[in-house]
Design a protein around this motif. Structure first.
Motif, PDB file in Angstrom:
ATOM      1  N   UNK A 185       0.837  -1.213   0.000  1.00  0.00           N
ATOM      2  CA  UNK A 185       0.000   0.000   0.000  1.00  0.00           C
ATOM      3  C   UNK A 185       0.866   1.255   0.000  1.00  0.00           C
ATOM      4  N   UNK A 186       0.489   2.220  -0.824  1.00  0.00           N
ATOM      5  CA  UNK A 186       1.239   3.467  -0.923  1.00  0.00           C
ATOM      6  C   UNK A 186       1.004   4.326   0.324  1.00  0.00           C
ATOM      7  N   UNK A 187      -0.234   4.363   0.796  1.00  0.00           N
ATOM      8  CA  UNK A 187      -0.526   5.141   2.011  1.00  0.00           C
ATOM      9  C   UNK A 187      -1.378   4.323   2.958  1.00  0.00           C
ATOM     10  N   UNK A 188      -0.711   3.723   3.923  1.00  0.00           N
ATOM     11  CA  UNK A 188      -1.360   2.794   4.829  1.00  0.00           C
ATOM     12  C   UNK A 188      -2.502   3.427   5.627  1.00  0.00           C
ATOM     13  N   UNK A 189      -2.297   4.653   6.086  1.00  0.00           N
ATOM     14  CA  UNK A 189      -3.346   5.289   6.898  1.00  0.00           C
ATOM     15  C   UNK A 189      -4.598   5.540   6.076  1.00  0.00           C
ATOM     16  N   UNK A 190      -4.419   5.854   4.792  1.00  0.00           N
ATOM     17  CA  UNK A 190      -5.583   6.038   3.909  1.00  0.00           C
ATOM     18  C   UNK A 190      -6.319   4.718   3.727  1.00  0.00           C
ATOM     19  N   UNK A 191      -5.553   3.627   3.532  1.00  0.00           N
ATOM     20  CA  UNK A 191      -6.188   2.311   3.406  1.00  0.00           C
ATOM     21  C   UNK A 191      -7.047   2.030   4.640  1.00  0.00           C
ATOM     22  N   UNK A 192      -6.505   2.331   5.832  1.00  0.00           N
ATOM     23  CA  UNK A 192      -7.252   2.074   7.064  1.00  0.00           C
ATOM     24  C   UNK A 192      -8.570   2.869   7.066  1.00  0.00           C
ATOM     25  N   UNK A 193      -8.501   4.154   6.720  1.00  0.00           N
ATOM     26  CA  UNK A 193      -9.719   4.981   6.687  1.00  0.00           C
ATOM     27  C   UNK A 193     -10.719   4.448   5.666  1.00  0.00           C
ATOM     28  N   UNK A 194     -10.218   4.073   4.501  1.00  0.00           N
ATOM     29  CA  UNK A 194     -11.117   3.593   3.434  1.00  0.00           C
ATOM     30  C   UNK A 194     -11.747   2.258   3.799  1.00  0.00           C
ATOM     31  N   UNK A 195     -10.948   1.373   4.390  1.00  0.00           N
ATOM     32  CA  UNK A 195     -11.489   0.084   4.833  1.00  0.00           C
ATOM     33  C   UNK A 195     -12.549   0.283   5.898  1.00  0.00           C
ATOM     34  N   UNK A 196     -12.246   1.158   6.842  1.00  0.00           N
ATOM     35  CA  UNK A 196     -13.158   1.435   7.943  1.00  0.00           C
ATOM     36  C   UNK A 196     -14.523   1.859   7.387  1.00  0.00           C
ATOM     37  N   UNK A 197     -14.509   2.762   6.424  1.00  0.00           N
ATOM     38  CA  UNK A 197     -15.765   3.267   5.856  1.00  0.00           C
ATOM     39  C   UNK A 197     -16.505   2.159   5.096  1.00  0.00           C
ATOM     40  N   UNK A 198     -15.788   1.392   4.281  1.00  0.00           N
ATOM     41  CA  UNK A 198     -16.426   0.323   3.491  1.00  0.00           C
ATOM     42  C   UNK A 198     -16.993  -0.751   4.420  1.00  0.00           C
ATOM     43  N   UNK A 199     -16.235  -1.113   5.457  1.00  0.00           N
ATOM     44  CA  UNK A 199     -16.701  -2.157   6.384  1.00  0.00           C
ATOM     45  C   UNK A 199     -17.936  -1.683   7.155  1.00  0.00           C
ATOM     46  N   UNK A 200     -17.914  -0.435   7.633  1.00  0.00           N
ATOM     47  CA  UNK A 200     -19.060   0.066   8.402  1.00  0.00           C
ATOM     48  C   UNK A 200     -20.318   0.118   7.530  1.00  0.00           C
ATOM     49  N   UNK A 201     -20.185   0.672   6.329  1.00  0.00           N
ATOM     50  CA  UNK A 201     -21.349   0.746   5.419  1.00  0.00           C
ATOM     51  C   UNK A 201     -21.840  -0.640   5.047  1.00  0.00           C
ATOM     52  N   UNK A 202     -20.915  -1.561   4.835  1.00  0.00           N
ATOM     53  CA  UNK A 202     -21.310  -2.920   4.446  1.00  0.00           C
ATOM     54  C   UNK A 202     -22.002  -3.616   5.607  1.00  0.00           C
ATOM     55  N   UNK A 203     -21.532  -3.384   6.824  1.00  0.00           N
ATOM     56  CA  UNK A 203     -22.181  -3.964   8.005  1.00  0.00           C
ATOM     57  C   UNK A 203     -23.580  -3.365   8.171  1.00  0.00           C
ATOM     58  N   UNK A 204     -23.680  -2.036   8.089  1.00  0.00           N
ATOM     59  CA  UNK A 204     -24.968  -1.358   8.303  1.00  0.00           C
ATOM     60  C   UNK A 204     -26.018  -1.799   7.290  1.00  0.00           C
ATOM     61  N   UNK A 205     -25.592  -2.089   6.077  1.00  0.00           N
ATOM     62  CA  UNK A 205     -26.561  -2.386   5.008  1.00  0.00           C
ATOM     63  C   UNK A 205     -26.574  -3.853   4.600  1.00  0.00           C
ATOM     64  N   UNK A 206     -25.874  -4.683   5.378  1.00  0.00           N
ATOM     65  CA  UNK A 206     -25.849  -6.119   5.105  1.00  0.00           C
ATOM     66  C   UNK A 206     -25.347  -6.451   3.692  1.00  0.00           C
ATOM     67  N   UNK A 207     -24.332  -5.718   3.255  1.00  0.00           N
ATOM     68  CA  UNK A 207     -23.720  -6.010   1.953  1.00  0.00           C
ATOM     69  C   UNK A 207     -22.861  -7.267   2.060  1.00  0.00           C
ATOM     70  N   UNK A 208     -22.641  -7.877   0.895  1.00  0.00           N
ATOM     71  CA  UNK A 208     -21.773  -9.056   0.837  1.00  0.00           C
ATOM     72  C   UNK A 208     -20.405  -8.625   0.299  1.00  0.00           C
ATOM     73  N   UNK A 209     -19.338  -9.001   0.985  1.00  0.00           N
ATOM     74  CA  UNK A 209     -17.990  -8.731   0.466  1.00  0.00           C
ATOM     75  C   UNK A 209     -17.561  -9.890  -0.434  1.00  0.00           C
TER      76      UNK A 209
END
Ligand SMILES: [Zn+2]
Length: 287
Positions: A224-248
């Motif tokens: 990863x080029x910017x690890x902290x950005x990956x963490x923020x982006x993952x956090x957002x995708x995981x939270x939205x996916x959990x809230x809306x019952x999305x499938x990864x």
């Protein structure tokens, strides 16, 4: 909408590089390594047929480089790019759109092939439009030392020379039921497809969450080029996916293709794990 997932090929990479700062004692319990510290990854490509279009997400390593190059990636198993399409009733000519999450060699190499019996290169999918984010295109064109081994001229230049390149500028719907989310941590302009098939949304997590083992926020690739950005982006995708019952849906996981999520004391983790075929057939039967 018709959906398929197939593994073009397995390959091997250094396990430590795939898990960054996580000690081997921890990651190797979740994702076992061989005696050379290598772990096996898949190249799962997604086919989305919708409104008269056949979209292929990522094309694997391809076969243009020499034997020495491929010795390092240990290709084995899988269905092959053209064979995997054929098994599902598609030929390269049928594919209307190639969606490239990004331009690292394991994701876009199969888009371009050597001209049979001649010199030079041609597009593997002659009728397709090739979609790449503008940010990733400009980033890869400028290149950089860290990613020089991943951005290969022969994978990239023939696409622009063909005039079939479409640059995607922003998040949003690219095709009916097929939206894009642009990320910056792994490499600037990584595109994550989100498929909306009426009942359920599928998030094809690409190199943002390459395997199920990468769900914990700090379990990230050292590529990863910017690890902290990956963490923020993952956090957002995981939270939205959990809230809306999305499938990864995972691109690189040799053990698990898909999961849903749940909140645990440690944070968001995988809940139900299943094969892609199980959701594809349940989505079909509920229509
Ligand atoms: Zn990558």
């Amino acid at each position: 909408m018709k959906l398929h997932l197939f593994n073009i090929s397995n390959f091997k990479v250094d396990g430590g590089a795939m898990f960054g700062v996580i000690p081997k004692a921890l990651w190797s319990r979740v994702y076992p390594a061989d005696e050379n510290n290598l772990i096996t990854l898949t190249l799962n490509s997604l086919i989305v047929e919708t409104h008269g279009r056949v979209i292929l997400v990522d094309t694997g390593w391809g076969d243009k480089q020499d034997e020495k190059f491929f010795r390092h990636v240990h290709l084995h198993g899988g269905e092959g790019l053209i064979e995997g399409l054929k098994t599902r009733g598609y030929s390269p000519e049928n594919i209307t759109d190639i969606f490239l999450t990004h331009l690292h060699a394991d994701h876009c190499g199969g888009s371009v092939r050597k001209i049979a019996g001649g010199t030079g290169y041609e597009l593997t999918f002659p009728s397709a439009t090739y979609h790449v984010s503008r940010t990733q295109w400009e980033w890869a064109s400028a290149n950089n030392l860290r990613e020089a081994d991943a951005f290969l001229e022969e994978n990239i230049l023939p696409i622009v020379q063909s005039g079939r390149l479409n640059l995607v500028d922003e998040d949003g719907e690219l095709f009916p039921g097929f939206s894009v989310r642009i990320c910056y941590g792994h490499t600037p302009g990584l595109m994550i497809p989100v498929i909306d098939d009426k009942d359920r949304k599928l998030v094809y997590t690409g190199d943002l969450i390459p395997t199920m083992a990468h769900i914990p926020l700090i379990w990230n690739m050292s590529y990863d080029i910017e690890s902290l950005k990956t963490i923020e982006e993952k956090k957002a995708v995981l939270q939205e996916s959990l809230d809306n019952n999305h499938i990864l849906v995972f691109q690189h996981d040799v053990n698990f293709e898909c999961c849903t999520l749940e909140m645990t004391q440690k944070g968001i983790r995988a809940k139900d794990k299943f094969r892609f075929n199980e959701i594809a057939s349940s989505l079909r039967s509920s229509q």
